[in-house]
Design an enzyme around this catalytic site. Sequence first.
Site, mmCIF file in Angstrom:
data_model
loop_
_atom_site.group_PDB
_atom_site.id
_atom_site.type_symbol
_atom_site.label_atom_id
_atom_site.label_comp_id
_atom_site.label_asym_id
_atom_site.label_seq_id
_atom_site.Cartn_x
_atom_site.Cartn_y
_atom_site.Cartn_z
ATOM 1 C CG ASP A 1 -9.913 -0.272 4.356
ATOM 2 O OD1 ASP A 1 -9.621 -0.415 3.143
ATOM 3 O OD2 ASP A 1 -9.233 -0.749 5.274
ATOM 4 C CE LYS B 1 -3.931 -2.333 2.055
ATOM 5 N NZ LYS B 1 -4.623 -2.805 3.249
ATOM 6 C CD GLN C 1 -3.575 -4.538 6.287
ATOM 7 O OE1 GLN C 1 -3.437 -3.513 5.615
ATOM 8 N NE2 GLN C 1 -4.176 -5.620 5.818
#
Length: 293
Positions: free
Chosen positions: A121, A54, A98
């Site tokens: 997200d 990422k 994460q």
Amino acid sequence: MSAQIIDGRQIAASVRAEWKLRAEKLIQSGGVTPGLAVIIVGDNPASSIYVRNKVKACSEIGIFSEVHSFSQDTQQQDVLDCIHALNQNPHIHGILVQLPLPPQFENNRVITAIAVEKDVDGFHLYNIGALVTGNAQFLPCTPYGVIVMLERHHISIEGQHAVVVGRSNIVGKPMALMLLERGATVTVCTSKTRDLSQFTKQADILVVATGKPRLITGDMVKAGAVVIDVGINRLPDGTLCGDVDYESVKSVADYLTPVPGGVGPMTITMLLCNTILAAERAHAGINYKYKQV
Ligand code: NDP
């Protein structure tokens, strides 16, 4: 006839090129560099690889990124304090945690600490509710990537029977909602579904996200179907395969995504898009919370 292969790497590259221009415009005209903060807790090797990928993707497209790493035994409050600080930081437009988090953490408590307008997200309960009601402001990255793949191939969704195999919060459920929103008739199958092939054989669009290597074989697919394989499974010999048996399905379907090189490259791409979008909104002074996008 062999299925047309939907090349996720190629689509991801063209989407990234378009959004790189948007990031450049923001930097040049507004003096704003889109910023992403990634929080990682613990030393899960897969998570570390995802985070590294990422960060690399961010730098390639012109997004500033920073990683906040915490040890496995960190207290939840320390992570919440970090999120609260990032929520106030004007240089950070997107925040992601994460997953998975260590067992002492309550996922929802942590995710909902993220400011809704920085939830790139799309996992915040507000954003999930907004998705359910057709007002999503950030679409969860993997199903968003699938929709973009279908759009780039001009595959119509409206009126089609879409069958989603898998009901996870990050793939199956939001995927089903996005297809429903676009006018598909949607069936969702799970590990509890009796006679799975009875349903998969009815699919015009079949999206599979189970984590079960090669679960879907050619005899379970309708001739001419569009088959999207979200699964990424590492086999004992170290090779990767999807949840779809590529060889047998490719002679039945009209369109098929490969693994690797299918949905995978799209997921990070859509995260980059969501981060640039968040920066554009912040720059425009738009607070989308409680407003329709
Ligand atoms: P989860 O394990 O969270 O969910 C799997 C789902 O599949 C569950 O809903 C489960 O049903 C269902 N399922 C399992 N076995 C069967 C079966 N035999 N028949 C029907 N349904 C079944 O996985 P994720 O959704 O997180 O991920 C799915 C796959 O996608 C994995 O391989 C993962 O690595 C991959 N992935 C890929 C991404 C990408 O970028 N390409 C991103 C995210 C995930 P039940 O709920 O009843 O247990």
